[in-house]
Motif scaffolding. Structure first.
Motif, PDB file in Angstrom:
ATOM      1  N   ASP A 161       0.850  -1.187   0.000  1.00 32.22           N
ATOM      2  CA  ASP A 161       0.000   0.000   0.000  1.00 32.22           C
ATOM      3  C   ASP A 161       0.888   1.239   0.000  1.00 32.22           C
ATOM      4  N   GLY A 162       0.311   2.365  -0.380  1.00 31.15           N
ATOM      5  CA  GLY A 162       1.016   3.634  -0.298  1.00 31.15           C
ATOM      6  C   GLY A 162       2.227   3.773  -1.190  1.00 31.15           C
ATOM      7  N   PRO A 163       2.106   3.634  -2.520  1.00 24.82           N
ATOM      8  CA  PRO A 163       3.256   3.922  -3.380  1.00 24.82           C
ATOM      9  C   PRO A 163       3.683   5.377  -3.211  1.00 24.82           C
ATOM     10  N   ASP A 164       4.967   5.611  -3.354  1.00 26.97           N
ATOM     11  CA  ASP A 164       5.481   6.974  -3.167  1.00 26.97           C
ATOM     12  C   ASP A 164       6.487   7.274  -4.269  1.00 26.97           C
ATOM     13  N   ASN A 165       7.774   7.210  -3.960  1.00 26.13           N
ATOM     14  CA  ASN A 165       8.788   7.432  -4.992  1.00 26.13           C
ATOM     15  C   ASN A 165       8.774   6.289  -6.002  1.00 26.13           C
ATOM     16  N   ILE A 166       8.936   6.614  -7.286  1.00 24.68           N
ATOM     17  CA  ILE A 166       9.023   5.595  -8.324  1.00 24.68           C
ATOM     18  C   ILE A 166      10.199   5.919  -9.231  1.00 24.68           C
ATOM     19  N   THR A 167      10.745   4.878  -9.875  1.00 26.93           N
ATOM     20  CA  THR A 167      11.811   5.093 -10.838  1.00 26.93           C
ATOM     21  C   THR A 167      11.724   4.008 -11.899  1.00 26.93           C
ATOM     22  N   VAL A 168      12.223   4.313 -13.066  1.00 29.02           N
ATOM     23  CA  VAL A 168      12.279   3.330 -14.137  1.00 29.02           C
ATOM     24  C   VAL A 168      13.462   2.409 -13.888  1.00 29.02           C
ATOM     25  N   SER A 169      13.283   1.140 -14.203  1.00 27.29           N
ATOM     26  CA  SER A 169      14.370   0.179 -14.063  1.00 27.29           C
ATOM     27  C   SER A 169      15.026  -0.063 -15.415  1.00 27.29           C
ATOM     28  N   PRO A 170      16.342  -0.062 -15.495  1.00 26.55           N
ATOM     29  CA  PRO A 170      17.005  -0.392 -16.749  1.00 26.55           C
ATOM     30  C   PRO A 170      16.821  -1.847 -17.140  1.00 26.55           C
ATOM     31  N   TYR A 171      16.217  -2.640 -16.244  1.00 24.53           N
ATOM     32  CA  TYR A 171      15.988  -4.057 -16.508  1.00 24.53           C
ATOM     33  C   TYR A 171      14.531  -4.346 -16.846  1.00 24.53           C
ATOM     34  N   GLY A 172      13.782  -3.298 -17.106  1.00 23.69           N
ATOM     35  CA  GLY A 172      12.388  -3.429 -17.488  1.00 23.69           C
ATOM     36  C   GLY A 172      11.447  -3.117 -16.338  1.00 23.69           C
ATOM     37  N   GLY A 173      10.362  -2.447 -16.653  1.00 18.43           N
ATOM     38  CA  GLY A 173       9.362  -2.119 -15.650  1.00 18.43           C
ATOM     39  C   GLY A 173       9.798  -1.017 -14.704  1.00 18.43           C
ATOM     40  N   LEU A 174       9.205  -1.026 -13.520  1.00 19.31           N
ATOM     41  CA  LEU A 174       9.446   0.018 -12.530  1.00 19.31           C
ATOM     42  C   LEU A 174       9.925  -0.563 -11.219  1.00 19.31           C
ATOM     43  N   VAL A 175      10.540   0.279 -10.420  1.00 16.15           N
ATOM     44  CA  VAL A 175      10.810  -0.009  -9.012  1.00 16.15           C
ATOM     45  C   VAL A 175      10.092   1.050  -8.194  1.00 16.15           C
ATOM     46  N   ILE A 176       9.383   0.610  -7.166  1.00 14.63           N
ATOM     47  CA  ILE A 176       8.530   1.501  -6.376  1.00 14.63           C
ATOM     48  C   ILE A 176       8.915   1.435  -4.905  1.00 14.63           C
ATOM     49  N   ALA A 177       8.982   2.585  -4.273  1.00  8.31           N
ATOM     50  CA  ALA A 177       9.228   2.680  -2.840  1.00  8.31           C
ATOM     51  C   ALA A 177       7.886   2.746  -2.125  1.00  8.31           C
ATOM     52  N   GLU A 178       7.703   1.869  -1.155  1.00  8.33           N
ATOM     53  CA  GLU A 178       6.435   1.800  -0.426  1.00  8.33           C
ATOM     54  C   GLU A 178       6.466   2.725   0.787  1.00  8.33           C
ATOM     55  N   ASP A 179       5.384   3.473   0.951  1.00 12.86           N
ATOM     56  CA  ASP A 179       5.208   4.356   2.106  1.00 12.86           C
ATOM     57  C   ASP A 179       3.795   4.153   2.627  1.00 12.86           C
ATOM     58  N   GLY A 180       3.548   2.963   3.158  1.00 14.60           N
ATOM     59  CA  GLY A 180       2.216   2.631   3.634  1.00 14.60           C
ATOM     60  C   GLY A 180       2.152   2.569   5.144  1.00 14.60           C
ATOM     61  N   GLU A 181       1.160   1.864   5.636  1.00 15.86           N
ATOM     62  CA  GLU A 181       0.942   1.801   7.078  1.00 15.86           C
ATOM     63  C   GLU A 181       1.605   0.594   7.727  1.00 15.86           C
ATOM     64  N   GLY A 182       2.067  -0.369   6.933  1.00 18.53           N
ATOM     65  CA  GLY A 182       2.643  -1.579   7.499  1.00 18.53           C
ATOM     66  C   GLY A 182       4.101  -1.740   7.150  1.00 18.53           C
ATOM     67  N   ILE A 183       4.514  -2.995   6.975  1.00 18.19           N
ATOM     68  CA  ILE A 183       5.897  -3.296   6.615  1.00 18.19           C
ATOM     69  C   ILE A 183       6.214  -2.670   5.266  1.00 18.19           C
ATOM     70  N   GLN A 184       7.398  -2.100   5.172  1.00 18.81           N
ATOM     71  CA  GLN A 184       7.765  -1.321   3.985  1.00 18.81           C
ATOM     72  C   GLN A 184       8.669  -2.121   3.045  1.00 18.81           C
ATOM     73  N   HIS A 185       8.394  -2.019   1.752  1.00 20.29           N
ATOM     74  CA  HIS A 185       9.141  -2.751   0.736  1.00 20.29           C
ATOM     75  C   HIS A 185       9.612  -1.833  -0.380  1.00 20.29           C
ATOM     76  N   LEU A 186      10.623  -2.298  -1.084  1.00 19.70           N
ATOM     77  CA  LEU A 186      10.898  -1.893  -2.449  1.00 19.70           C
ATOM     78  C   LEU A 186      10.414  -3.047  -3.308  1.00 19.70           C
ATOM     79  N   PHE A 187       9.589  -2.756  -4.309  1.00 19.76           N
ATOM     80  CA  PHE A 187       9.126  -3.843  -5.165  1.00 19.76           C
ATOM     81  C   PHE A 187       9.155  -3.416  -6.620  1.00 19.76           C
ATOM     82  N   GLY A 188       9.270  -4.415  -7.477  1.00 14.71           N
ATOM     83  CA  GLY A 188       9.326  -4.153  -8.908  1.00 14.71           C
ATOM     84  C   GLY A 188       8.097  -4.691  -9.591  1.00 14.71           C
ATOM     85  N   ALA A 189       7.893  -4.261 -10.831  1.00 19.96           N
ATOM     86  CA  ALA A 189       6.787  -4.756 -11.644  1.00 19.96           C
ATOM     87  C   ALA A 189       7.255  -4.878 -13.084  1.00 19.96           C
TER      88      ALA A 189
END
Length: 484
Positions: free
Chosen positions: A395-423
């Motif tokens: 939950d709570g996407p915040d900063n995003i960036t393009v990945s040179p390996y395809g898709g995006l990487v997203i920094a999570e800023d939600g209410e629970g455990i925080q992740h960096l995740f790709g798509a």
């Protein structure tokens, strides 16, 4: 010039098909909790890929970190670049806390330069590690925020110095096509409020390659005075797009059009008058020509809105905050407008969540604005997360960036455990990192957002920060092209 209903109908037929380009945020339609089921109900759906990566997608499950900082997939490792209260600037003061927006730039002799915002609000006495008041680089000596420049050398050595000081609540920001950084104040205190000696709520330009260029900081008042989040520059048309993180009422997306004949480049913003160009807010309408009051109204991925732009009456908000200068029915609002990223000929815009006064609740949207067609298309919709404390629920996407390996990487800023995740381009999600430093206990959970996610210019290193206490990390490993 207004966008006619006929023009919009034609453009909608084109953009409604979506974007299928590498690095496009449109790929996130099947991210956890991302699917909208009806116009009145947002379905909360968790992707199996978020837990373990899925066959051929991502890098596998996250392995707990014995040091208790960052869980990563097998084969990956991290390195601490700066750590508030532990690492020091060239001047001898400790690295400031509350890391936020970051960008990378090629430096001299093979170095990497990073500009790192520090989201510190209010008087300096409120913080143990404010941005040091380096002579010549101070806007308001009472304010605690600013940004630092971090140099990572080929031999691994790190140097850090102040880029600007005496600003407030420096949040997402954004880089420019000519190699500078725009740092944004997410705070619009007036002089005399909360101990401030100058007005705040502005954007400032910082040159990571030329320390002399940062002397005597000048607020770029033509961008407006409000609670800024992020900014991107259209490299073709010259427009700047800016987000506002505000409520009561919800904030706005802005477009700034430069004055005729203006040429971008290092130092040219300083030459502009405070009222240069035109600052505008959006007025959106659906395919039937009906006005849309808030972006949370969109409950289906692929929703397309036409956009007109309405002039801001008083961009410096002398008596009334900018977002309150418009009567109902004149502009379109959104809650928690945060990170932005320019790509695919337009800008991706994050609405981190919608609550309270928003017409519809959600836990994250990503929109794509196409300046050629003047349309906003919904690319990501995260349904309300029923259990933020559960690992893998996003939950709570915040900063995003393009990945040179395809898709995006997203920094999570939600209410629970925080992740960096790709798509991936087809919308499959996978974990990259989990913040283990702030997990705490079940009785007393502690969470701090990821921020400042950005790749090095050569694509080998992913930089990201844990905002509290303030740690910049460099992640390396067996990066690979992600399958669709």
């Amino acid at each position: 010039m207004s966008l006619t209903r006929r023009d919009f109908a034609r453009n909608s037929a084109i953009t409604g098909a979506g974007v299928a380009l590498a690095g496009s945020a449109g790929v996130l339609g099947t991210a956890p909790n991302a699917l909208a089921s009806t116009d009145t109900e947002i379905a909360s759906e968790k992707s199996a890929d978020a837990q373990g990566g899925g066959a051929g997608v991502g890098y596998g499950p996250l392995i707990p970190d014995p040091k208790g900082i960052l869980a990563l997939p097998a084969g990956f490792k991290y390195r601490v670049i700066t750590y508030s209260g532990k690492t020091k600037l060239e001047s001898g003061e400790f690295t400031p806390s509350n890391h936020d927006g970051t960008a990378t730039f090629d430096g001299p002799r093979g170095t990497t330069l990073l500009v790192n915002n520090h989201e510190l609000k209010g008087p300096r006495a409120n913080w143990k590690y404010p941005v040091p008041l380096t002579e010549g680089l101070v806007y308001d000596p009472a304010a605690s925020g600013g940004c630092t420049v971090v140099e990572v050398r080929p031999d691994g050595q790190v140097a850090e110095w102040v880029g600007i000081a005496g600003t407030s609540t420096n949040c997402a920001g954004g880089s420019t096509p000519w190699g500078t950084w725009l740092t944004c104040e997410e705070n619009s205190d007036r002089a005399g409020t909360n101990g401030m000696t100058k007005d705040h709520g502005y954007v400032f330009e910082v040159d990571p390659s030329d320390r002399r260029a940062n002397q005597n900081p000048k607020p770029l008042k033509f961008f407006g005075r409000y609670d800024h989040e992020a900014v991107v520059i259209d490299p073709r048309r010259g427009h700047a797009y800016l987000t506002e993180d505000a409520a009561s009422p919800n904030g706005l997306l802005f477009r700034w059009t430069p004055p005729k004949g203006f040429e971008y480049g290092r130092g040219t913003f300083r030459k502009l008058a405070d009222d240069a160009g035109v600052l505008q807010a959006p007025k959106c309408f659906d395919s039937g020509g009906k006005f849309v009051d808030d972006l949370s109204r969109a409950t289906r991925i692929g929703t397309v809105y036409g956009v007109d732009w309405v002039d801001v009456p008083d961009r410096d908000a002398k008596t009334t905050p900018v977002r309150k200068q418009f009567p109902d029915g004149e502009i379109t609002r959104a809650r928690k407008l945060e990170g932005m990223w320019w790509g695919d000929g337009g800008t991706y815009i994050v609405s981190s969540y919608a609550r309270d006064e928003s017409p519809v609740q959600h836990d994250g949207q990503v929109w794509f604005y196409d300046p050629k067609r003047r349309t906003l298309t919904l690319k990501v919709l995260l349904g309300v997360n029923p259990d933020p404390s559960k690992d893998g629920a996003l939950d709570g996407p915040d900063n995003i960036t393009v990945s040179p390996y395809g898709g995006l990487v997203i920094a999570e800023d939600g209410e629970g455990i925080q992740h960096l995740f790709g798509a991936t381009d087809s919308g499959r999600t996978y974990p990259i990192a989990r913040n283990e430093l702030n997990i705490g206990t079940a009785q007393e959970p502690e969470y701090s957002e990821f921020a400042g996610v950005t790749f090095s210019c050569d694509g080998r290193t992913l930089y990201a920060s844990i905002q509290t206490p303030g740690i910049m990390l460099a992640i390396t490993g067996p990066w690979k092209r992600q399958r669709r």
